[in-house]
Design a protein around this motif. Structure first.
Motif, PDB file in Angstrom:
ATOM      1  N   THR A   7     -44.577 -50.846 -63.026  1.00  0.00           N
ATOM      2  CA  THR A   7     -44.020 -49.559 -62.638  1.00  0.00           C
ATOM      3  C   THR A   7     -42.571 -49.782 -62.235  1.00  0.00           C
ATOM      4  OG1 THR A   7     -46.140 -48.668 -61.873  1.00  0.00           O
ATOM      5  CG2 THR A   7     -44.137 -47.622 -61.030  1.00  0.00           C
ATOM      6  N   MET A  19     -42.773 -38.434 -70.054  1.00  0.00           N
ATOM      7  CA  MET A  19     -43.744 -38.045 -69.040  1.00  0.00           C
ATOM      8  C   MET A  19     -44.430 -39.243 -68.392  1.00  0.00           C
ATOM      9  SD  MET A  19     -43.395 -34.888 -68.892  1.00  0.00           S
ATOM     10  CE  MET A  19     -44.729 -34.642 -67.724  1.00  0.00           C
ATOM     11  N   SER A  20     -44.024 -40.428 -68.758  1.00  0.00           N
ATOM     12  CA  SER A  20     -44.681 -41.636 -68.261  1.00  0.00           C
ATOM     13  C   SER A  20     -44.634 -41.724 -66.737  1.00  0.00           C
ATOM     14  CB  SER A  20     -44.014 -42.884 -68.859  1.00  0.00           C
ATOM     15  OG  SER A  20     -44.561 -44.055 -68.295  1.00  0.00           O
ATOM     16  N   GLU A  21     -45.777 -42.067 -66.152  1.00  0.00           N
ATOM     17  CA  GLU A  21     -45.857 -42.267 -64.710  1.00  0.00           C
ATOM     18  C   GLU A  21     -45.488 -43.693 -64.318  1.00  0.00           C
ATOM     19  OE1 GLU A  21     -49.696 -41.068 -63.382  1.00  0.00           O
ATOM     20  OE2 GLU A  21     -49.387 -38.948 -63.875  1.00  0.00           O
ATOM     21  N   LYS A  22     -45.080 -44.491 -65.303  1.00  0.00           N
ATOM     22  CA  LYS A  22     -44.648 -45.864 -65.038  1.00  0.00           C
ATOM     23  C   LYS A  22     -43.183 -45.920 -64.610  1.00  0.00           C
ATOM     24  CE  LYS A  22     -48.486 -48.016 -65.756  1.00  0.00           C
ATOM     25  NZ  LYS A  22     -49.141 -48.759 -64.657  1.00  0.00           N
ATOM     26  N   ILE A  58     -39.960 -47.187 -70.465  1.00  0.00           N
ATOM     27  CA  ILE A  58     -41.127 -46.331 -70.642  1.00  0.00           C
ATOM     28  C   ILE A  58     -41.182 -45.885 -72.100  1.00  0.00           C
ATOM     29  CG2 ILE A  58     -41.274 -45.507 -68.269  1.00  0.00           C
ATOM     30  CD1 ILE A  58     -39.626 -43.078 -69.090  1.00  0.00           C
ATOM     31  N   SER A  59     -42.361 -45.451 -72.507  1.00  0.00           N
ATOM     32  CA  SER A  59     -42.551 -45.059 -73.905  1.00  0.00           C
ATOM     33  C   SER A  59     -42.338 -43.575 -74.135  1.00  0.00           C
ATOM     34  CB  SER A  59     -43.961 -45.447 -74.365  1.00  0.00           C
ATOM     35  OG  SER A  59     -44.944 -44.832 -73.531  1.00  0.00           O
ATOM     36  N   ASP A  60     -42.488 -42.764 -73.092  1.00  0.00           N
ATOM     37  CA  ASP A  60     -42.293 -41.326 -73.247  1.00  0.00           C
ATOM     38  C   ASP A  60     -41.756 -40.740 -71.944  1.00  0.00           C
ATOM     39  OD1 ASP A  60     -44.711 -39.972 -71.647  1.00  0.00           O
ATOM     40  OD2 ASP A  60     -45.483 -41.731 -72.705  1.00  0.00           O
ATOM     41  N   LYS A 101     -36.040 -44.431 -71.013  1.00  0.00           N
ATOM     42  CA  LYS A 101     -36.844 -44.402 -72.246  1.00  0.00           C
ATOM     43  C   LYS A 101     -36.095 -45.110 -73.372  1.00  0.00           C
ATOM     44  CE  LYS A 101     -38.877 -41.181 -75.599  1.00  0.00           C
ATOM     45  NZ  LYS A 101     -37.973 -41.539 -76.710  1.00  0.00           N
ATOM     46  N   GLN A 142     -47.499 -52.691 -69.611  1.00  0.00           N
ATOM     47  CA  GLN A 142     -48.272 -51.544 -69.165  1.00  0.00           C
ATOM     48  C   GLN A 142     -48.644 -51.626 -67.687  1.00  0.00           C
ATOM     49  OE1 GLN A 142     -48.675 -48.933 -71.170  1.00  0.00           O
ATOM     50  NE2 GLN A 142     -47.528 -50.089 -72.711  1.00  0.00           N
ATOM     51  N   ARG A 182     -34.027 -40.739 -66.589  1.00  0.00           N
ATOM     52  CA  ARG A 182     -35.337 -40.963 -67.217  1.00  0.00           C
ATOM     53  C   ARG A 182     -35.184 -41.143 -68.723  1.00  0.00           C
ATOM     54  NH1 ARG A 182     -40.848 -40.545 -66.316  1.00  0.00           N
ATOM     55  NH2 ARG A 182     -40.464 -40.298 -64.086  1.00  0.00           N
TER      56      ARG A 182
END
Length: 522
Positions: free
Chosen positions: A94, A125-128, A121-123, A116, A91, A112
């Motif tokens: 980035t 829309m993740s900002e990571k 990333i998990s979704d 995923k 978490q 993207r």
């Protein structure tokens, strides 16, 4: 904007006005989802497949996802070993993925999605996860390098200056694509893009293809085709060997090892040296294929012609008069053949520079971008973007076949109207938010569908014109219908980002949601 509601007619309209441009009632409009697209333009989709040299195929998403998964695990293991086996919290990480600036929105979304699938990333829309444009990343790295960080060339006049007002071109020479952007350094050392991203598929892979075609000419009688089909791993090693040789810093002939299975297949037809009897530019040398320097240069002709031609076209524009530098980055730029051609064409007027770590410039610059994505102050729009709407029908300017009558009150609209949101070659500030307000036309409308289009035209009237491309669509609900047509839906869009960002707010219920455009579904 787009209209969709819980009634049989899926095209229920709404009307809109740009904030500050007058009352909404003066500009009724609606947009709907349309499946139309230009068939001759290849589309990136989540279900597309990739074909190997031996003809076998795999889902492209699997190939990209597994590649990213491998790099993710390698990176985490490296960090863990370097930090005395400290466990990293996913978490807190980035990730930054670099893509060519000329890639479409669908291609960026595909990356993207692959990230995923790979577990970065998990979704969606993740900002990571940050998508960085490769020439921008390379630009960030180059502008902070000292003079010693660049390859010394006889025609270099001075070091690169990281000073306000300095303008320069970045030529990112990768394997698949050549990406060209123009930047100006701002007072705060941020970057402003001056010209829309340009380029094409003229990278190092095209040189490899020309080399492979040359070998097919040498090993005729089906020898090369049989080798490619039956021994893909050995072929990959051979092509990798050539990729290193083509980027050599010496202006000499190169020697390519002829691997065992190629020799075996060839000699099943005739003595291998006989394949070279009437060949110009290559000689058989006891297990090696010697390719002359002139022949090697011929493999670069297509790429060099397009790169030089595109640079000349850009630099000929009046607004490029203050450009001082041409920065060559990317693994392909390490080739002395490519650098010689760029120097010969431009060094009399411009300072042509190439960092010593040209191949790593993008990766290292991506780290700088990940730390501060706002360092890119503005970008130039590569296309004209807009939304499909319905507007008041005007018999003097609208086609009668596009006439649409509202079921609610009989109001006459013109459908398929293209409302321009941002124009091609228009400068867009990264932090600038464009605000639009929409109103429902049907009193009981509970959902609005936004359909976004793009074109290379500066202006367009209808979304079904030639050259128009459907980018994607999304639906936004308006559950509270008590105010009927007086309801408002505000759409906030950031155009300057590397990915599409939009937020829709139902003013009545005060509910907001981030709009996700599925570029991969159209």
């Amino acid at each position: 904007m787009p209209g969709s509601r819980d009634l049989p007619d899926p095209r229920a309209p709404c009307h809109n006005d740009r904030a500050g441009q007058g009352p909404a009632a003066d500009n009724p409009a609606v947009a709907k989802l349309r499946s139309q697209r230009l068939e001759h333009i290849p589309k990136v989709t989540s279900g597309m497949e990739m074909e190997a040299s031996n003809g076998k195929t795999l889902p492209a998403l699997m190939v990209f996802a597994e590649s990213l998964r491998y790099m993710k695990e390698h990176a985490l293991n490296t960090v863990q070993e370097a930090s005395f086996h400290t466990v990293c919290d996913p978490q807190e990480i980035t990730w930054v993925i670099t893509v060519p600036a000329i890639w479409s929105a669908a291609a960026r979304q595909f990356m993207r999605l692959a990230a995923k699938e790979a577990g970065l990333i998990s979704d969606m829309m993740s900002e990571k996860l940050i998508i960085a444009l490769e020439p921008e990343a390379a630009s960030l790295w180059c502008k902070q390098l000292p003079q010693q960080g660049f390859i010394v060339e006889a025609s270099d006049k001075k070091k690169f200056e990281d000073s306000p007002g300095i303008q320069y071109i970045v030529v990112d020479c990768g394997g698949g694509t050549i990406d060209i952007t123009v930047h100006e350094i701002q007072e705060n050392h941020y970057l402003k893009e001056l010209h829309k991203a340009s380029g094409g598929g003229w990278g190092g892979n095209r040189v490899d293809e020309n080399f492979s075609a040359f070998l097919r000419e040498i090993f005729d009688d089906g020898v090369w085709d049989e080798y490619v089909k039956r021994h893909p791993t050995e072929l990959q090693n051979m092509m990798y060997n050539f990729s290193l040789q083509k980027c050599s810093a010496s202006r000499e002939a190169v020697y390519i090892r002829c691997y065992y299975n190629l020799t075996r297949v060839a000699e099943s037809r005739k003595e291998i040296s006989q394949f070279f009897t009437n060949v110009t530019g290559a000689v058989w040398c006891d297990g090696m294929i010697m390719i002359t320097y002139e022949k090697l240069k011929s493999f670069f002709e297509y790429s060099i012609k397009n790169i030089v031609g595109t640079l000349r076209e850009i630099l000929s524009k009046p607004e490029m008069a203050k450009v001082q530098y041409i920065l060559l980055v990317g693994g392909f730029s390490t080739s002395i053949i490519l650098r010689d051609a760029i120097h010969q064409a431009f060094s009399k007027k411009y300072n042509v520079l190439c960092p010593i770590e040209a191949q790593a410039a993008v990766a290292k610059g991506a780290i700088l971008f990940g730390v501060n994505p706002k360092i890119i102050a503005s970008r130039i729009s590569v296309r004209t973007y807009g939304v499909e709407i319905y507007t008041t029908f005007d018999v003097a300017i609208h086609d009668f076949c596009k006439r649409y009558v509202s079921k609610a009150d009989g109001f006459v609209y013109c459908k398929d109207i293209f409302k321009k949101l941002v124009g091609i070659e228009e400068s867009v500030n990264i932090n600038e938010v464009a605000e639009y307000t929409f109103h429902p036309v049907e009193q009981d409308q509970t959902c609005v569908r936004f359909a976004f289009y793009s074109t290379e035209k500066h202006c367009a009237q209808y979304v079904d014109e030639e050259g128009m491309e459907l980018l994607g669509s999304c639906a936004v609900t308006m559950p509270d219908t008590r105010l009927r047509k007086k309801r408002k839906l505000r759409l906030d869009i950031k155009f300057g980002l590397t990915e599409f960002k939009a937020t829709a707010t139902d003013i009545t219920s005060k509910q907001s949601r981030t709009i996700v455009i599925d570029f991969l579904a159209v």
